[in-house]
Design a protein around this motif. Sequence first.
Motif, PDB file in Angstrom:
ATOM      1  N   CYS A 120       0.816  -1.222   0.000  1.00 15.47           N
ATOM      2  CA  CYS A 120       0.000   0.000   0.000  1.00 15.47           C
ATOM      3  C   CYS A 120       0.848   1.270   0.000  1.00 15.47           C
ATOM      4  O   CYS A 120       0.867   2.000  -0.976  1.00 15.47           O
ATOM      5  CB  CYS A 120      -0.938   0.005   1.213  1.00 15.47           C
ATOM      6  N   MET A 121       1.531   1.529   1.103  1.00 15.30           N
ATOM      7  CA  MET A 121       2.266   2.776   1.282  1.00 15.30           C
ATOM      8  C   MET A 121       3.700   2.475   1.702  1.00 15.30           C
ATOM      9  O   MET A 121       3.984   1.400   2.229  1.00 15.30           O
ATOM     10  CB  MET A 121       1.585   3.644   2.341  1.00 15.30           C
ATOM     11  N   PRO A 122       4.625   3.436   1.508  1.00 11.82           N
ATOM     12  CA  PRO A 122       6.039   3.146   1.743  1.00 11.82           C
ATOM     13  C   PRO A 122       6.498   3.086   3.189  1.00 11.82           C
ATOM     14  O   PRO A 122       7.542   2.512   3.463  1.00 11.82           O
ATOM     15  CB  PRO A 122       6.748   4.291   1.007  1.00 11.82           C
ATOM     16  N   ILE A 123       5.752   3.667   4.123  1.00 10.77           N
ATOM     17  CA  ILE A 123       6.221   3.700   5.515  1.00 10.77           C
ATOM     18  C   ILE A 123       5.066   3.360   6.462  1.00 10.77           C
ATOM     19  O   ILE A 123       3.941   3.838   6.281  1.00 10.77           O
ATOM     20  CB  ILE A 123       6.795   5.082   5.876  1.00 10.77           C
ATOM     21  N   SER A 124       5.352   2.543   7.457  1.00  7.26           N
ATOM     22  CA  SER A 124       4.352   2.222   8.481  1.00  7.26           C
ATOM     23  C   SER A 124       4.878   2.630   9.850  1.00  7.26           C
ATOM     24  O   SER A 124       6.065   2.471  10.151  1.00  7.26           O
ATOM     25  CB  SER A 124       4.016   0.727   8.464  1.00  7.26           C
ATOM     26  N   ILE A 125       3.973   3.157  10.662  1.00  9.18           N
ATOM     27  CA  ILE A 125       4.323   3.688  11.985  1.00  9.18           C
ATOM     28  C   ILE A 125       3.403   3.047  13.023  1.00  9.18           C
ATOM     29  O   ILE A 125       2.183   2.988  12.839  1.00  9.18           O
ATOM     30  CB  ILE A 125       4.171   5.221  12.018  1.00  9.18           C
ATOM     31  N   LEU A 126       3.999   2.591  14.118  1.00  7.21           N
ATOM     32  CA  LEU A 126       3.251   1.929  15.183  1.00  7.21           C
ATOM     33  C   LEU A 126       3.714   2.453  16.526  1.00  7.21           C
ATOM     34  O   LEU A 126       4.919   2.584  16.765  1.00  7.21           O
ATOM     35  CB  LEU A 126       3.474   0.409  15.115  1.00  7.21           C
ATOM     36  N   THR A 127       2.772   2.753  17.428  1.00  9.61           N
ATOM     37  CA  THR A 127       3.144   3.168  18.782  1.00  9.61           C
ATOM     38  C   THR A 127       3.228   1.956  19.701  1.00  9.61           C
ATOM     39  O   THR A 127       2.490   0.976  19.536  1.00  9.61           O
ATOM     40  CB  THR A 127       2.137   4.165  19.379  1.00  9.61           C
ATOM     41  N   GLU A 128       4.140   2.039  20.666  1.00  8.50           N
ATOM     42  CA  GLU A 128       4.212   0.982  21.674  1.00  8.50           C
ATOM     43  C   GLU A 128       2.899   0.890  22.444  1.00  8.50           C
ATOM     44  O   GLU A 128       2.491  -0.201  22.860  1.00  8.50           O
ATOM     45  CB  GLU A 128       5.361   1.268  22.637  1.00  8.50           C
ATOM     46  N   ASP A 178      18.420  18.128   8.656  1.00 10.63           N
ATOM     47  CA  ASP A 178      17.912  17.167   7.676  1.00 10.63           C
ATOM     48  C   ASP A 178      16.747  16.342   8.222  1.00 10.63           C
ATOM     49  O   ASP A 178      16.462  15.242   7.725  1.00 10.63           O
ATOM     50  CB  ASP A 178      19.031  16.240   7.201  1.00 10.63           C
ATOM     51  N   SER A 179      16.062  16.841   9.241  1.00 11.79           N
ATOM     52  CA  SER A 179      14.914  16.113   9.787  1.00 11.79           C
ATOM     53  C   SER A 179      13.841  15.943   8.720  1.00 11.79           C
ATOM     54  O   SER A 179      13.494  16.887   8.012  1.00 11.79           O
ATOM     55  CB  SER A 179      14.332  16.852  10.995  1.00 11.79           C
ATOM     56  N   THR A 180      13.319  14.738   8.634  1.00 13.75           N
ATOM     57  CA  THR A 180      12.286  14.467   7.639  1.00 13.75           C
ATOM     58  C   THR A 180      10.895  14.766   8.199  1.00 13.75           C
ATOM     59  O   THR A 180      10.670  14.708   9.413  1.00 13.75           O
ATOM     60  CB  THR A 180      12.343  12.991   7.182  1.00 13.75           C
ATOM     61  N   THR A 181       9.982  15.101   7.304  1.00 15.12           N
ATOM     62  CA  THR A 181       8.570  15.269   7.650  1.00 15.12           C
ATOM     63  C   THR A 181       7.751  14.270   6.854  1.00 15.12           C
ATOM     64  O   THR A 181       7.971  14.092   5.652  1.00 15.12           O
ATOM     65  CB  THR A 181       8.078  16.692   7.354  1.00 15.12           C
ATOM     66  N   MET A 182       6.829  13.602   7.529  1.00 19.07           N
ATOM     67  CA  MET A 182       5.954  12.629   6.885  1.00 19.07           C
ATOM     68  C   MET A 182       4.504  12.988   7.127  1.00 19.07           C
ATOM     69  O   MET A 182       4.151  13.507   8.190  1.00 19.07           O
ATOM     70  CB  MET A 182       6.210  11.212   7.432  1.00 19.07           C
ATOM     71  N   GLN A 183       3.681  12.706   6.141  1.00 19.83           N
ATOM     72  CA  GLN A 183       2.234  12.849   6.319  1.00 19.83           C
ATOM     73  C   GLN A 183       1.653  11.489   6.672  1.00 19.83           C
ATOM     74  O   GLN A 183       1.950  10.491   5.999  1.00 19.83           O
ATOM     75  CB  GLN A 183       1.548  13.365   5.062  1.00 19.83           C
ATOM     76  N   VAL A 184       0.854  11.446   7.731  1.00 23.26           N
ATOM     77  CA  VAL A 184       0.169  10.210   8.097  1.00 23.26           C
ATOM     78  C   VAL A 184      -1.100  10.124   7.255  1.00 23.26           C
ATOM     79  O   VAL A 184      -1.956  11.012   7.318  1.00 23.26           O
ATOM     80  CB  VAL A 184      -0.152  10.180   9.602  1.00 23.26           C
ATOM     81  N   ASN A 185      -1.211   9.062   6.470  1.00 25.38           N
ATOM     82  CA  ASN A 185      -2.258   8.997   5.455  1.00 25.38           C
ATOM     83  C   ASN A 185      -3.520   8.259   5.891  1.00 25.38           C
ATOM     84  O   ASN A 185      -4.618   8.800   5.804  1.00 25.38           O
ATOM     85  CB  ASN A 185      -1.709   8.360   4.184  1.00 25.38           C
ATOM     86  N   VAL A 221      -0.329   2.809  11.273  1.00 20.34           N
ATOM     87  CA  VAL A 221      -0.760   3.744  10.225  1.00 20.34           C
ATOM     88  C   VAL A 221       0.282   3.797   9.120  1.00 20.34           C
ATOM     89  O   VAL A 221       1.470   3.529   9.338  1.00 20.34           O
ATOM     90  CB  VAL A 221      -0.988   5.172  10.784  1.00 20.34           C
ATOM     91  N   TYR A 222      -0.182   4.144   7.928  1.00 23.70           N
ATOM     92  CA  TYR A 222       0.706   4.355   6.792  1.00 23.70           C
ATOM     93  C   TYR A 222       1.053   5.834   6.662  1.00 23.70           C
ATOM     94  O   TYR A 222       0.222   6.706   6.965  1.00 23.70           O
ATOM     95  CB  TYR A 222       0.039   3.897   5.500  1.00 23.70           C
ATOM     96  N   ALA A 223       2.280   6.090   6.197  1.00 20.79           N
ATOM     97  CA  ALA A 223       2.727   7.469   6.023  1.00 20.79           C
ATOM     98  C   ALA A 223       3.532   7.598   4.736  1.00 20.79           C
ATOM     99  O   ALA A 223       4.060   6.615   4.205  1.00 20.79           O
ATOM    100  CB  ALA A 223       3.574   7.912   7.214  1.00 20.79           C
ATOM    101  N   SER A 224       3.628   8.822   4.254  1.00 22.74           N
ATOM    102  CA  SER A 224       4.421   9.121   3.064  1.00 22.74           C
ATOM    103  C   SER A 224       5.346  10.291   3.368  1.00 22.74           C
ATOM    104  O   SER A 224       5.005  11.188   4.149  1.00 22.74           O
ATOM    105  CB  SER A 224       3.513   9.456   1.873  1.00 22.74           C
TER     106      SER A 224
END
Length: 240
Positions: A120-128, A178-185, A221-224
């Motif tokens: 689906c999307m390139p990055i996945s984020i999960l909280t403990e 160089d901190s990256t910013t991602m949108q949670v989709n 969640v997926y993020a880009s």
Amino acid sequence: MQSVGKVKQINIYPVKSMQGISVEQANCFWYGLDGDRKYAFVHDDVKSGFPWLTGRELPELLQYQPYFERPATPMKSTITVKTPQQEALDLSSDALRSQLLSSYGRKVSLIKLKRGTFDCMPISILTEKAFESLQDTTEQTLDINRFRANIIVETDSDARFPELDWIDKNLTFGKRADSTTMQVNYPAERCMMVNLDPQTGESTPSVLKTVVNEADGCFSVYASVQTLGSVEVGDTIFLS
């Protein structure tokens, strides 16, 4: 910007459905984390829109451990795979394909896609916090890597699934140049892969049942990537 947590773990999965590599830092591009899910094995006679060989078809695949020969440049590095039998084989070798053929019973081929072999999307984020909530409900001791998230977040939120509050918002990782910013989709819809133990490949069907009952079948969640840069373990995460 509001601080919502810190990066606890970063995972890169060089080969789809094989084990991941935990890293301290990762470069982020429009196609996701550098080196993540760029390789996959596919069925030679595929006639569907989902050509990948995954743990669904071959649970043993989860026990294969790839690693970069040149970790500093993952996109340019060759990859060696440690098999469940502790052999070290080149990812593109005939020996590895023969082993998969023997286990799976069908011929497979290796492909590499710079844009990644994502479902689906390139990055996945999960909280403990979300993981602990789910684990408590299952009343089992689970490995958080069962959910194959790229970024695992430590947060003080009281919500059961804090990452759901971040949808349609941006996350900035750290305050470096160089901190990256991602949108949670959107939430990540889950399949039977979450039933599989990442170390043994053994299936526990109650895990997916719990995800369905407790979170409408979605977990993490997926993020880009919106701003190219990097993410590091320990980064404070800012929501905007």
